[in-house]
Structure formats: C-alpha cells, structure tokens
Design an enzyme around this catalytic site. Structure first.
Site, mmCIF file in Angstrom:
data_model
loop_
_atom_site.group_PDB
_atom_site.id
_atom_site.type_symbol
_atom_site.label_atom_id
_atom_site.label_comp_id
_atom_site.label_asym_id
_atom_site.label_seq_id
_atom_site.Cartn_x
_atom_site.Cartn_y
_atom_site.Cartn_z
ATOM 1 N N SER A 13 0.851 -1.194 0.000
ATOM 2 C CA SER A 13 0.000 0.000 0.000
ATOM 3 C C SER A 13 0.880 1.236 0.000
ATOM 4 C CB SER A 13 -0.869 -0.001 1.263
ATOM 5 O OG SER A 13 -1.431 1.278 1.480
ATOM 6 N N TYR A 44 -1.143 -1.318 10.203
ATOM 7 C CA TYR A 44 -1.360 -1.589 8.776
ATOM 8 C C TYR A 44 -0.124 -1.194 7.963
ATOM 9 C CZ TYR A 44 -3.714 -1.229 4.175
ATOM 10 O OH TYR A 44 -4.079 -1.353 2.852
#
Ligand SMILES: NC(=O)c1ccc[n+]([C@@H]2O[C@H](COP(=O)([O-])OP(=O)(O)OC[C@H]3O[C@@H](n4cnc5c(N)ncnc54)[C@H](O)[C@@H]3O)[C@@H](O)[C@H]2O)c1
Length: 259
Positions: free
Chosen positions: A151, A166
C-alpha cells in the site's frame, strides 16, 4: 467445470486471495485473470462468496474456476487449500496474487496487543502462509509469478484507515517481496509488490460520502483507483512479458505519492 484449450499462461491457474467481497480488488483481479484466459482459484474467508465468484467466472469466461473458504491466518487451512487445489481439475498453479487484507483505523495509543497481532497476521503473515503453500507448485510447474499487496501507506505512512499496524504490515510485505524475489530469481519465479493509493472498494466500510470526496480531492488525478485498474496491473505482472521484473514495488496511486 469447463476446460478449454488455451495457450501459454492460459494453461495455468492463478490463485487469488480476497476475492469474495463485492467491488474488491481481489474480485476485479480474479475477473481479469479469467477474462485473459487463466483458470482461477479464489481463497477467501467467505467461502460462499468465493464459490459464487468462481461459478460466475467459469460461466462468463469458460475457464476452470473454484472457490475455497480459507482464513489466510490459519496455516493448516492454507496448506489444506493448496492440497485441494493440487488435487482438483484445475491446471497447475502459475500465479499467486496475495490480495486479502484488512485496514486499521485505530490511533496508535489505542492499539492493543490483539489488534496489532490481527493486523500483522492478516496483512503480512497470511501472505507468508499462502506464498509458502503455493510456491512448490509453481517451482514444479516451471512457471511462477507472485504479486503481493502492499500500500502507499507502507511508502509514505498511513492515512485515516491505514494507521501504524497496517503500514508496518504492508512495509513488511515489501521486505518479504524483495527477499523472496532474490531467492527465487534463479528459478525464474518473479515476486513483486503493488502499492495502491486509495481505491474505490468496500474496505473503508461505513466511510461517509464527504470523507470519500475529500479523499478523492486529495489525489492529483482527483479520483480513487478502480479495482479493475489494480487488477489489470496484477495480471500484467503475472504474464510472460513481465518476466524480467522482480523484487519491485509498483505504485498505482494517481500521483498521490511519487517515489
Ligand atoms: N481499497 C483501498 O483503498 C486499498 C489501497 C491500498 C491497498 N489495499 C489493499 O488491497 C487489498 C484488498 O482490499 P479491498 O479494498 O479489495 O478490500 P475488501 O475489504 O473489499 O476485500 C478484502 C477481501 O479479503 C477477504 N479477507 C479478509 N481477511 C481475510 C482472511 N483472514 N482470510 C481470507 N480472506 C480474508 C475479505 O473477506 C474480502 O473478501 C487489501 O490487502 C488492502 O489492504 C486497498
């Protein structure tokens, strides 16, 4: 299941994790694989959703397809799914797209041990389990492509829905990718990561129209990625033409972060 007689990569199965959710990147990726003639195996927590998607793809594109209900954080279940794929009528596995993942909107000081473990376990350890389970099939089959979902949060730090656990997990995915790429290079198996910016899927759950609009406005291209755009990149990385690309991180973010 219908078999047709494809050529090149078309004689192989693409394994995709996280395809059950409607509008998900996994679904768009599995669909693009099937459209391009790959057989598809979908692994998702939601086994019914995975099976439903497999049926749709088999009907629409005439490729062999199967869905499996698997929690990617359960290594025994992942190994069992790999054994079931190997024993099925699907052709040999030639590509693995590790797409399943969950977000983490919780501020740092509120992250307890259990949440940290869950986020790392789905986003990073799950990628390890699934890759380990399917790699030997690719080595034996003589063709292998692994694409791991990272990401933009790993590159520039997280946003509202992609806070520290995350970002740490997605950065871990980059380390896993680079290291495995070098180890697998002599075998001709490529391992790459993709780093999307915001994409228009269900991952942010109950986010408001206003917050989605603000998110889009913060991106130089003025919009989020579609799941299809990301799926197309994954499938291209799994093709013959991408054979000399390994260990890389492919950004796909509309100019939101340029490394
Ligand atoms: N949507 C975005 O803005 C965005 C941006 C960058 C990266 N990503 C990443 O892309 C991936 C897909 O995201 P999405 O937006 O399509 O999400 P989504 O929530 O729409 O889909 C995720 C899918 O993964 C499955 N899943 C979750 N945990 C699982 C587990 N333990 N075992 C098996 N399956 C599991 C879910 O059932 C679901 O079908 C994730 O890794 C996410 O972190 C998303």
């Amino acid at each position: 299941m219908t078999h047709h007689e494809p050529t090149g990569t078309r004689t192989r199965t693409a394994v995709v994790t996280g395809g059950a959710s409607p509008r998900s990147i996994g679904r768009a990726t599995a669909t693009r694989f099937a459209r391009d003639g790959w057989a598809v195996a979908i692994l998702d927590l939601d086994g019914e959703g995975a099976g439903g998607l497999a049926q749709e793809l088999a009907a629409e594109f005439g490729v062999p397809a199967a869905g499996y209900g698997v929690d990617i954080t359960d290594s025994a279940a992942v190994n069992e799914a790999a054994a079931r794929v190997a024993a099925s009528e699907l052709p040999p596995v030639g590509a693995l797209a590790n797409i399943a993942g969950i977000p983490s909107p919780v501020p740092f000081l509120e992250v307890d041990d259990a949440l940290w473990d869950t986020i790392i376990s789905v986003n990073l350890t799950g990628t390890f389990y699934v890759t380990r389970a399917f790699l030997s099939a690719m080595l034996e089959g003589g063709y292998g492509r692994v694409v791991n979902m990272s990401s933009v949060s790993a590159q520039q730090g997280g946003g509202v829905f992609s806070k520290t656990p995350y970002s740490a997990a997605k950065a871990g995915v980059l380390g896993l990718t680079r290291s495995l790429a070098r180890e697998m290079a002599p075998e001709g198996i490529t391992v790459n990561a993709i780093a999307p910016g915001a994409a228009d899927t269900n991952i942010r759950g109950a986010s408001t129209e206003e917050s989605e609009a603000a998110l889009s406005a913060s991106i130089p291209m003025g919009r989020q990625a579609t799941a299809e755009e990301i799926g197309a990149l994954v499938v291209w990385l799994c093709g013959q033409d991408a054979g000399y690309i390994t260990g890389t991180t492919q950004s796909i973010n509309g100019g939101a972060y340029i490394s």
